[in-house]
Design a protein around this motif. Structure first.
Motif, PDB file in Angstrom:
ATOM      1  N   ILE A 199       0.842  -1.204   0.000  1.00  0.00           N
ATOM      2  CA  ILE A 199       0.000   0.000   0.000  1.00  0.00           C
ATOM      3  C   ILE A 199       0.875   1.252   0.000  1.00  0.00           C
ATOM      4  CG2 ILE A 199      -1.670   1.316   1.347  1.00  0.00           C
ATOM      5  CD1 ILE A 199      -2.885  -1.288   2.250  1.00  0.00           C
ATOM      6  N   ARG A 200       1.946   1.224   0.774  1.00  0.00           N
ATOM      7  CA  ARG A 200       2.854   2.386   0.811  1.00  0.00           C
ATOM      8  C   ARG A 200       3.546   2.592  -0.539  1.00  0.00           C
ATOM      9  NH1 ARG A 200       4.185   5.307   5.060  1.00  0.00           N
ATOM     10  NH2 ARG A 200       3.612   4.692   7.178  1.00  0.00           N
ATOM     11  N   PHE A 201       4.025   1.490  -1.124  1.00  0.00           N
ATOM     12  CA  PHE A 201       4.688   1.624  -2.423  1.00  0.00           C
ATOM     13  C   PHE A 201       3.714   2.132  -3.479  1.00  0.00           C
ATOM     14  CE2 PHE A 201       7.804  -1.263  -0.499  1.00  0.00           C
ATOM     15  CZ  PHE A 201       8.990  -0.705  -0.935  1.00  0.00           C
ATOM     16  N   ALA A 202       2.498   1.609  -3.460  1.00  0.00           N
ATOM     17  CA  ALA A 202       1.514   1.994  -4.469  1.00  0.00           C
ATOM     18  C   ALA A 202       1.094   3.450  -4.322  1.00  0.00           C
ATOM     19  CB  ALA A 202       0.300   1.085  -4.379  1.00  0.00           C
ATOM     20  N   SER A 203       1.023   3.918  -3.091  1.00  0.00           N
ATOM     21  CA  SER A 203       0.588   5.301  -2.843  1.00  0.00           C
ATOM     22  C   SER A 203       1.752   6.286  -2.783  1.00  0.00           C
ATOM     23  CB  SER A 203      -0.199   5.363  -1.526  1.00  0.00           C
ATOM     24  OG  SER A 203       0.614   4.976  -0.434  1.00  0.00           O
ATOM     25  N   ARG A 204       2.968   5.775  -3.038  1.00  0.00           N
ATOM     26  CA  ARG A 204       4.189   6.597  -3.016  1.00  0.00           C
ATOM     27  C   ARG A 204       4.383   7.254  -1.644  1.00  0.00           C
ATOM     28  NH1 ARG A 204       6.199   4.265  -7.484  1.00  0.00           N
ATOM     29  NH2 ARG A 204       4.672   4.325  -9.174  1.00  0.00           N
ATOM     30  N   SER A 205       3.950   6.578  -0.589  1.00  0.00           N
ATOM     31  CA  SER A 205       4.096   7.142   0.756  1.00  0.00           C
ATOM     32  C   SER A 205       5.210   6.446   1.520  1.00  0.00           C
ATOM     33  CB  SER A 205       2.770   7.017   1.520  1.00  0.00           C
ATOM     34  OG  SER A 205       2.367   5.658   1.610  1.00  0.00           O
ATOM     35  N   CYS A 206       6.343   6.319   0.856  1.00  0.00           N
ATOM     36  CA  CYS A 206       7.512   5.752   1.525  1.00  0.00           C
ATOM     37  C   CYS A 206       8.769   6.312   0.854  1.00  0.00           C
ATOM     38  CB  CYS A 206       7.502   4.229   1.473  1.00  0.00           C
ATOM     39  SG  CYS A 206       7.692   3.520  -0.170  1.00  0.00           S
ATOM     40  N   PRO A 207       9.887   6.335   1.575  1.00  0.00           N
ATOM     41  CA  PRO A 207      11.141   6.835   0.987  1.00  0.00           C
ATOM     42  C   PRO A 207      11.734   5.810   0.037  1.00  0.00           C
ATOM     43  CG  PRO A 207      11.542   5.973   3.177  1.00  0.00           C
ATOM     44  CD  PRO A 207      10.048   5.889   2.965  1.00  0.00           C
ATOM     45  N   GLN A 208      12.858   6.128  -0.557  1.00  0.00           N
ATOM     46  CA  GLN A 208      13.599   5.153  -1.345  1.00  0.00           C
ATOM     47  C   GLN A 208      14.126   4.070  -0.397  1.00  0.00           C
ATOM     48  OE1 GLN A 208      14.348   5.015  -4.877  1.00  0.00           O
ATOM     49  NE2 GLN A 208      12.570   6.372  -4.780  1.00  0.00           N
ATOM     50  N   ILE A 209      13.872   2.809  -0.751  1.00  0.00           N
ATOM     51  CA  ILE A 209      14.313   1.687   0.085  1.00  0.00           C
ATOM     52  C   ILE A 209      15.231   0.814  -0.755  1.00  0.00           C
ATOM     53  CG2 ILE A 209      13.589  -0.286   1.468  1.00  0.00           C
ATOM     54  CD1 ILE A 209      10.934   1.067   1.927  1.00  0.00           C
ATOM     55  N   VAL A 210      16.424   0.611  -0.253  1.00  0.00           N
ATOM     56  CA  VAL A 210      17.454  -0.139  -0.979  1.00  0.00           C
ATOM     57  C   VAL A 210      17.880  -1.338  -0.143  1.00  0.00           C
ATOM     58  CG1 VAL A 210      19.781  -0.053  -1.938  1.00  0.00           C
ATOM     59  CG2 VAL A 210      18.260   1.920  -2.177  1.00  0.00           C
ATOM     60  N   LEU A 211      18.086  -2.466  -0.822  1.00  0.00           N
ATOM     61  CA  LEU A 211      18.513  -3.683  -0.128  1.00  0.00           C
ATOM     62  C   LEU A 211      19.877  -4.121  -0.647  1.00  0.00           C
ATOM     63  CD1 LEU A 211      16.423  -6.704   0.940  1.00  0.00           C
ATOM     64  CD2 LEU A 211      18.419  -7.140  -0.491  1.00  0.00           C
ATOM     65  N   GLU A 212      20.786  -4.420   0.274  1.00  0.00           N
ATOM     66  CA  GLU A 212      22.131  -4.885  -0.073  1.00  0.00           C
ATOM     67  C   GLU A 212      22.365  -6.255   0.542  1.00  0.00           C
ATOM     68  OE1 GLU A 212      24.900  -2.056   1.406  1.00  0.00           O
ATOM     69  OE2 GLU A 212      24.495  -0.546  -0.146  1.00  0.00           O
ATOM     70  N   ALA A 213      23.139  -7.090  -0.167  1.00  0.00           N
ATOM     71  CA  ALA A 213      23.548  -8.398   0.339  1.00  0.00           C
ATOM     72  C   ALA A 213      24.879  -8.737  -0.309  1.00  0.00           C
ATOM     73  CB  ALA A 213      22.508  -9.462   0.015  1.00  0.00           C
ATOM     74  N   ALA A 214      25.829  -9.172   0.495  1.00  0.00           N
ATOM     75  CA  ALA A 214      27.172  -9.473  -0.006  1.00  0.00           C
ATOM     76  C   ALA A 214      27.100 -10.508  -1.128  1.00  0.00           C
ATOM     77  CB  ALA A 214      28.049 -10.004   1.138  1.00  0.00           C
ATOM     78  N   GLY A 215      27.779 -10.199  -2.252  1.00  0.00           N
ATOM     79  CA  GLY A 215      27.798 -11.119  -3.379  1.00  0.00           C
ATOM     80  C   GLY A 215      26.598 -11.019  -4.283  1.00  0.00           C
ATOM     81  N   HIS A 216      25.698 -10.067  -4.028  1.00  0.00           N
ATOM     82  CA  HIS A 216      24.492  -9.909  -4.842  1.00  0.00           C
ATOM     83  C   HIS A 216      24.348  -8.450  -5.248  1.00  0.00           C
ATOM     84  CE1 HIS A 216      23.709 -13.688  -2.719  1.00  0.00           C
ATOM     85  NE2 HIS A 216      22.851 -13.986  -3.691  1.00  0.00           N
ATOM     86  N   GLU A 217      23.642  -8.234  -6.349  1.00  0.00           N
ATOM     87  CA  GLU A 217      23.412  -6.877  -6.806  1.00  0.00           C
ATOM     88  C   GLU A 217      22.504  -6.116  -5.842  1.00  0.00           C
ATOM     89  OE1 GLU A 217      21.941  -6.597 -10.739  1.00  0.00           O
ATOM     90  OE2 GLU A 217      23.630  -7.657 -11.666  1.00  0.00           O
TER      91      GLU A 217
END
Length: 669
Positions: free
Chosen positions: A190-208
């Motif tokens: 719901i937050r993503f669809a309504s654009r009511s969230c900041p930029q969220i980035v996910l990191e994991a070693a060895g992955h993009e």
């Protein structure tokens, strides 16, 4: 502090968190990060949340195994930080500080349910001065160091670090970081669809690195439309999204306060859904259904893992609660019209396959009536194998039969409450449906006959190419199971119609049973006819109107197909059984003596008409008109014996049933 520690320990132990909800601490940390940014009141555009997954550092990972097994994570935000007000809320169980945001006040305690180590580093501003606060959060040491702060020139924000996941919850975490990212999007859809969230980035070693906002834009198509519906005056909103990620399945999510609480398979509500839909460009997509409403917001448990509904137990009834079944029924009813265009081609293909399947399974022809079109569309999954389709159609057919039975039971009540014209109209419709069901049941039986005849025909062909094939026993079992009586088996297991339709009306029938073991024939012999049938008092089926009134006896013997070594009339053994019965003090079903002179005797010998058999019957038997059998009248005029070839057996049965097969499209040239 000791008291606080005990309280935390007890609270954590009481939290209900299944293995399937193992990612809840991550969701709670992300939610807190978004709330911290929202508290700044300057929008989300210039802020971000970083999620860093930490893999276990066990010996398997060190040895070079590429499996990414999550053991912890960091969630880093640039929100308001742990200022004094937020610290007070953090230390208080069931805090009310986030009630307006839908907070339950216990989310952070899921950290300790799943992980052994929780460290928090936060920078906040007080009177235009930035302060650093670092502390450990644990069952053993509560909020160790939470009151210690020092000035810093670092930017405001918070880093929450969770480590050492409990073994119980590791299986609840995917190993693929992208799947973890997808689950985060689903939880905060719901937050993503309504654009009511900041930029969220996910990191994991060895992955993009994965930008969740961009991943959402790539995979989720804007919802078709929003639909409002009510259940017991409670208002709900339903939103339909299309997901272009080819790995996903159709899902439904019950959400509270902008977050997923319960999710499940949409096919459980809509079995007619295909595995995937195809858009105009032939690109696959699945459906994501979001359900929101004040009822869900207000009736979510403190762990945010399930929603409270009306209990099935009448003693636990609470008027303000609704039932889950009522909600799901209304969701289904609301959703189907929205998906009409998506399902159009799927339903057309499915109905076409059913029509083709019914050609070979005419017992389901009733279901092709237009009145059942909607039921087939809704109850039958597309793409089923013939075996699965047969099971599904049988279930629908039984459901219709049950519905008609219920309506039949209430038909009399209609006469009391409605006009004669209304009653007549409903009765007419019900009678038509009842007649259709009767036809369907008849079709099942006729199709069964077609199958039996095909099996017999195939067995004859196999015998002629394989001398070791035991057709005599195989055919015997097809007509009637060996070693049993007609009281031991269902009517459908008897195929006596292959020989004579009238045999179905016997009083008692045995197969490979000693005559002396049959009630009423205790004083006869130990011989075992292949099939023995007795018709007490009214010899229906082997008698004509002027029959003797005592009863009827039928004996059937099978001879090995192809046998050509007869040195005497093989029908003699049937005559011997007749003699034994006539001398054996026969009793009727009531135990009264039967005059054997009043019995009518009928014998069937099933055998191939080989030269040696023809030689034995020459001059004593009459040929049948088709030259494929013989018949002989007993000297005393009280019966007859017929010799029937295997080919004649099949041909005659096909002739007798051809009209039925033609009507159902089962006749084969």
């Amino acid at each position: 502090m000791t008291r606080a520690s005990i309280n935390i320990k007890g609270l954590v132990e009481r939290l209900e968190l299944s293995q399937a909800k193992a990612m809840m601490p991550l969701f709670e940390a992300i939610s807190n990060a978004i709330d911290a940014i929202q508290e700044l009141n300057d929008g989300f555009q210039n802020h971000s949340v970083l999620i860093r997954l930490i893999s276990t550092n066990d010996l398997v990972y060190q040895s070079g195994d590429n499996s990414f097994i999550v053991d912890g994570f960091d969630v880093i935000d640039d929100g308001v930080g742990f200022n004094n007000e937020n610290v007070m809320s953090f230390r208080e169980a069931y805090t009310l500080s986030k009630v307006k945001l839908g907070g339950k006040g216990v989310g952070r305690f899921t950290f300790l349910k799943v992980f052994s180590s929780v460290k928090i580093k936060s920078v906040f501003m007080e009177n235009n001065i930035n302060y650093l606060r670092e502390f450990n959060f644990s069952i053993q040491h509560d909020f160790q160091g939470i009151d210690e702060i020092k000035q810093t020139d670092q930017k405001i924000g918070t880093k929450v670090s969770l480590r050492l996941m409990a073994e119980k919850y590791k299986k609840g975490w995917p190993q693929d970081p992208k799947i973890i990212a997808e689950k985060i999007i689903a939880h905060f859809l719901i937050r993503f669809a309504s654009r009511s969230c900041p930029q969220i980035v996910l990191e994991a070693a060895g992955h993009e690195t994965i930008n969740l906002n961009k991943l959402f834009d790539l995979t989720i198509i804007n919802h078709i439309q929003e639909q409002i519906f009510e259940v017991k005056k409670q208002v709900f909103s339903l939103q339909v999204y299309r997901n272009r990620d080819g790995r996903t399945r159709h899902t439904i999510h019950l959400c509270a306060n902008g977050r997923e609480v319960v999710s499940g398979k949409l096919r459980d509500l809509l079995p007619e859904l295909p595995d995937k839909f195809l858009d105009n460009n032939q690109e696959p997509y699945t459906l994501i259904i979001l359900i929101t409403g004040e009822y869900l917001d207000e009736n979510t448990n403190q762990e945010r893992t399930h929603i409270v509904f009306q209990s099935d137990n009448e003693f636990d009834y609470e008027e303000e609660l609704i039932s889950k079944q009522d909600l799901y029924n209304k969701i289904t009813k609301t959703l189907r019209p929205l998906l009409a265009d998506d399902l159009k081609s799927t339903n057309e293909e499915k109905l076409l396959k059913i029509e083709e399947f019914v050609i070979e399974a005419p017992e389901y022809r009733i279901l092709t009536h237009p009145r059942y079109k909607e039921k087939l569309e809704q109850k039958i999954q597309p793409g089923l194998s013939d075996e699965k389709l047969d099971e599904a159609l049988l279930h629908v057919k039984r459901e219709i039969e049950d519905e008609v039975k219920k309506e039949t039971r209430h038909i009399a009540a209609l006469f009391e409450t409605e006009t004669f014209e209304q009653y007549q109209e409903k009765f007419k419709e019900l009678a038509e449906r009842t007649n259709e069901i009767g036809k369907a049941q008849l079709a099942v039986y006729i199709a069964h006959r077609r199958t039996i005849l095909d099996l017999v025909d195939s067995s004859l062909k196999k015998k002629r190419s394989d001398d070791k094939y035991p057709l005599e026993k195989v055919l015997h079992k097809m007509i009637f199971p060996m070693g049993v009586t007609s009281k031991d088996i269902f009517f459908e297991q008897q195929n006596l119609w292959l020989i004579d339709e009238r045999l179905c009306y016997h009083t008692i029938l045995t197969s490979d049973k000693k005559l002396k073991s049959i009630s009423g024939l205790e004083y006869t012999s130990l011989k075992e006819p292949d099939i023995f049938a007795f018709f007490y008092d009214t010899p229906i089926g082997v008698s004509e109107p002027n029959n003797l009134h005592g009863g009827g006896v039928v004996i059937i013997e099978f001879k090995r197909p192809g046998r050509d070594d007869y040195d005497k009339d093989p029908a003699d053994q049937i005559i011997q059984r007749f003699r034994e019965i006539s001398e054996g003090n026969v009793q009727d079903i009531d135990g009264r003596m039967v005059n054997p002179q009043n019995l009518r005797y009928t014998g069937y010998l099933i055998a191939d008409l080989t030269p040696s058999l023809r030689n034995q019957v020459f001059g004593r038997y009459h040929k049948t008109a088709d030259n494929e059998g013989y018949f002989y009248n007993l000297a005393e005029g009280n019966g007859n014996i017929e010799i029937v070839s295997y080919d004649k057996l099949v041909k005659d049965a096909l002739r007798r049933n051809r009209m039925l097969f033609d009507k159902l499209g089962l006749h084969k040239d």
